[in-house]
Design an enzyme around this catalytic site. Sequence first.
Site, short mmCIF file in Angstrom:
data_model
loop_
_atom_site.label_atom_id
_atom_site.label_comp_id
_atom_site.label_asym_id
_atom_site.label_seq_id
_atom_site.Cartn_x
_atom_site.Cartn_y
_atom_site.Cartn_z
N TYR A 148 0.84 -1.20 0.00
CA TYR A 148 0.00 0.00 0.00
C TYR A 148 0.88 1.26 0.00
O TYR A 148 0.73 2.12 -0.87
CB TYR A 148 -0.88 -0.04 1.24
N VAL A 190 -9.90 1.12 12.80
CA VAL A 190 -10.10 1.27 14.24
C VAL A 190 -11.46 1.85 14.60
O VAL A 190 -12.11 1.37 15.53
CB VAL A 190 -8.92 2.06 14.86
#
Length: 316
Positions: A148, A190
Amino acid sequence: MKYGRKRVLVTGGAGFLGSHLCERLLDDGCDVLCADNLFTGTKDNIAHLLGNPYFELMRHDVTFPLYVEVDEIYNLACPASPVHYQRDPVQTTKTSVHGAINMLGLAKRVGAKIFQASTSEVYGDPEVHPQTENYRGSVNPIGPRACYDEGKRCAETLFFDYWRQHGLRIKVARIFNTYGPRMHPDDGRVVSNFIVQALEGRPITLYGDGSQTRSFCFVDDLIEGFLRLMATGDDVTGPINIGNPREMTVRELAEMVVAMVGSKSGIVFQPLPADDPLQRRPDITLAKETLGWTPKVTLEEGLERTIAYFRARMQA
Ligand code: NAD
Ligand code: UDP
C-alpha cells in the site's frame, strides 16, 4: 467540457469515500461516472444514486485501460484498510501503480484534470511530527504495509512525472485517517471496529498498549477538501495534507466510543501489527493557506453520526 454538465470520473466510487464524493458531485450538478470493481466497495453504498440519470456505475478494474470521455478524474480506487490491502498485496500494488498509469494516460488523452487519493502512509512510521508535506517519510519497503505505502508513493511519482513530462493538471491529496457512515463494519479499521464492538457489547480490541496516536477526520470535511483542491488553479499540484489535526491515542478513542455508545465492553489487548505507525497528525497549514480549508466537524459530532449509522445498520 464543451456543453452541459461537467463529466466527472470517480474510480473507487462505490467505496466509503468514493460514495460520499459521488453524492456531493451530483449535488453540485455534475455528470458522474463511477468506475469500481467492487473489491471492497458495494452497490449498497451507491444504491440511492442509481436512479439519478446523471449517475452511472461501471464495473471496471483500473489495472486495465479505460476509454471514456470526461473532464475531471478523481482516482480513489484502492483498498484502504490494512486488512483489505494485505489480503492480495500484489493486486494492491498493481491497483495503485497500473491504476495510476491507466488513469494518467486517460487524463492525458482527454486533457482532464486528475486528482489522486494519496495517503499519510507515504510518511510511514514518521520521525517528524506533525507531518508536513516536505517530510519524505520513513517507510519499510519490504514490510506487510509496503504494498500500500510504496504503491501510493509510486503513484505520486507517476503523477509528478506526468505533470513534468506531459504538463498534466494534477492534484495530489495526502489523506489522513477518515471515518464516517458507510465505513465497512468488518474492514478492521479502528473507528468501525470499536463502534461495532461497543454496539455488540464485545471486548474492544486494542492493539499494543493503545498509546499509538492517530488524528481522525469526518468524511464530509474531507470531501469538501477534495473539491476545493480540484477547483484550484493549474499551478496548484499538491501534495496537500487533508485531515483533522486533533490527535489522540487509540486508547482514548476506545474509551470515548465505549462511553458514547453507553456500552459495557471491556478492553482486550492484542499484539501491535508490524510497522504500525506510532504517531500520526497532519500539519494542515498548506491546506489552510491554499484551499482556505479546515475541518469543521468535531470528533464528538462525527462519532455520534457514525455510531447512529452503525446502530441503524445493525437493526436493519
Ligand atoms: P474503500 O475500500 O471503501 O474504497 C476503495 C474502493 O476502490 C472500493 O470501492 C473498491 O471496490 C475499489 N477498488 C479497489 N481496487 C480496485 C480496482 N483495481 N479497480 C477498481 N476499483 C477498485 O476505501 P476508502 O476508505 O473509501 O478509500 C478510498 C481512497 O482513499 C483509497 O485510494 C485510499 O487509499 C484513500 N485513503 C483513504 C483513507 C481513509 O481513511 N479512508 C486514508 C488515506 C487514503
Ligand atoms: N487498532 C486497534 N484496534 C483495532 C483496530 C486498529 O488498536 O481493532 C489500531 C491500529 O493498530 C492502529 C490504529 O488503531 O494503531 C489505526 O488503525 P487503522 O487500521 O484504522 O488505520 P491505520 O492508521 O493503521 O492505517
